[in-house]
Design a protein around this motif. Sequence first.
Motif, PDB file in Angstrom:
ATOM      1  N   PRO A  89       0.826  -1.224   0.000  1.00 32.27           N
ATOM      2  CA  PRO A  89       0.000   0.000   0.000  1.00 32.27           C
ATOM      3  C   PRO A  89       0.856   1.269   0.000  1.00 32.27           C
ATOM      4  CG  PRO A  89       0.085  -0.913   2.213  1.00 32.27           C
ATOM      5  CD  PRO A  89       0.866  -1.853   1.338  1.00 32.27           C
ATOM      6  N   PHE A  90       1.359   1.645  -1.159  1.00 34.56           N
ATOM      7  CA  PHE A  90       2.162   2.859  -1.260  1.00 34.56           C
ATOM      8  C   PHE A  90       1.273   4.092  -1.104  1.00 34.56           C
ATOM      9  CE2 PHE A  90       4.718  -0.121  -3.853  1.00 34.56           C
ATOM     10  CZ  PHE A  90       5.932   0.000  -3.189  1.00 34.56           C
ATOM     11  N   THR A  91       1.797   5.097  -0.435  1.00 37.63           N
ATOM     12  CA  THR A  91       1.145   6.399  -0.481  1.00 37.63           C
ATOM     13  C   THR A  91       1.413   7.025  -1.844  1.00 37.63           C
ATOM     14  OG1 THR A  91       3.074   7.574   0.399  1.00 37.63           O
ATOM     15  CG2 THR A  91       1.488   6.692   2.002  1.00 37.63           C
ATOM     16  N   ARG A  92       0.640   8.041  -2.214  1.00 40.19           N
ATOM     17  CA  ARG A  92       0.832   8.679  -3.508  1.00 40.19           C
ATOM     18  C   ARG A  92       2.231   9.238  -3.655  1.00 40.19           C
ATOM     19  NH1 ARG A  92       0.083   7.661  -7.905  1.00 40.19           N
ATOM     20  NH2 ARG A  92      -2.080   7.148  -7.340  1.00 40.19           N
ATOM     21  N   SER A  93       2.745   9.920  -2.620  1.00 35.58           N
ATOM     22  CA  SER A  93       4.081  10.518  -2.693  1.00 35.58           C
ATOM     23  C   SER A  93       5.156   9.441  -2.767  1.00 35.58           C
ATOM     24  CB  SER A  93       4.325  11.434  -1.490  1.00 35.58           C
ATOM     25  OG  SER A  93       4.217  10.709  -0.275  1.00 35.58           O
ATOM     26  N   ALA A  94       4.977   8.335  -2.020  1.00 31.86           N
ATOM     27  CA  ALA A  94       5.972   7.257  -2.038  1.00 31.86           C
ATOM     28  C   ALA A  94       6.022   6.586  -3.404  1.00 31.86           C
ATOM     29  CB  ALA A  94       5.659   6.233  -0.953  1.00 31.86           C
ATOM     30  N   TRP A  95       4.857   6.342  -4.019  1.00 24.75           N
ATOM     31  CA  TRP A  95       4.835   5.719  -5.338  1.00 24.75           C
ATOM     32  C   TRP A  95       5.436   6.645  -6.387  1.00 24.75           C
ATOM     33  CZ3 TRP A  95       4.802   1.367  -7.725  1.00 24.75           C
ATOM     34  CH2 TRP A  95       4.556   1.343  -9.106  1.00 24.75           C
ATOM     35  N   ARG A  97       7.676   8.859  -5.972  1.00 19.53           N
ATOM     36  CA  ARG A  97       9.124   8.907  -5.764  1.00 19.53           C
ATOM     37  C   ARG A  97       9.809   7.639  -6.267  1.00 19.53           C
ATOM     38  NH1 ARG A  97      11.616  10.584   0.143  1.00 19.53           N
ATOM     39  NH2 ARG A  97      13.841  10.395  -0.370  1.00 19.53           N
ATOM     40  N   ALA A 253      -4.114   3.166  -7.287  1.00 19.58           N
ATOM     41  CA  ALA A 253      -3.937   1.910  -6.561  1.00 19.58           C
ATOM     42  C   ALA A 253      -5.011   0.892  -6.920  1.00 19.58           C
ATOM     43  CB  ALA A 253      -3.934   2.164  -5.053  1.00 19.58           C
TER      44      ALA A 253
END
Length: 283
Positions: A89-95, A97, A253
């Motif tokens: 479950p990536f956050t938007r900012s993590a994905w 990046r 997602a």
Amino acid sequence: MDEPLQIKNKLLLVHWGGQALISLYISVLSGLVLGLQYNPAEPFYATATIQLVVPFGSFWRSLHYYSSQIFFLLLLVHLIIVIWENKVPFTRSAWLRLSAAAPVSLLLLFTGYILRDDATGDAAGAIAENTLRSIPLFGKPLNKLLVDVGAAGVQKIYLHHITGLMLLGGFCLWPHLKRYGALWRNHVALILLILAAAIFLQAPLEQERFGLLHIAGPWFFIGMQELFRYLPTFWAGVFVPTILVGPLLFLPAQGRARRYCLIMMTAWIVGCVILTCLRFCLH
């Protein structure tokens, strides 16, 4: 167990991310060795000197070349597996990046070709400069800042290759690197493969060939190179890549939007493969 599920499980058992990381380590270490001998003021002469004169220079150059190519391929496979599984479950900012590491790695490969300053590198530099210049309003300032091979040679490309893109790539991957590691002893087969390629397969270096009508670009760029024959520079070099990179960076997602993005990305890849095959058939 269904056969597609068995294939999927076998694919996931391979530590693609760890193998990509080991390849990256080898690429960076060999790049540091080459950087001590490279002179951006005389790029082709410096590359040829490393290849022919510097002790073990051919080995180090081939090691850097093949480890970089393998890293990019393994990174793509790892990215495809992550998208396929869709379990983390990536956050938007993590994905945003992490997925940006793929285009940044591609730019590192591409600028590496330009730094050779041979026939392929010279053509790659000209394509990069013309593509940036084709961007409305901001094209010329961007070219002057990032490429400008016509006026500055490979000086700016070299600076971005060893600093800007490397730092950007590190920024993209750092959260992942902190969480997941890779032990050299777990990837002996891959290391031996890269070493064997460096020993037995010399990295390409092409002399300038006056009157040559066709120069094949890097393998990952051949489909795009063919597209330049049919579309204006902006559409082929800026708009079409955005069709792939945009959905990748902002991949939803879940839901119907995710399916549409995946269909668009798949169609783009299939089209690129078709153009690549067409290029080989025509030349």
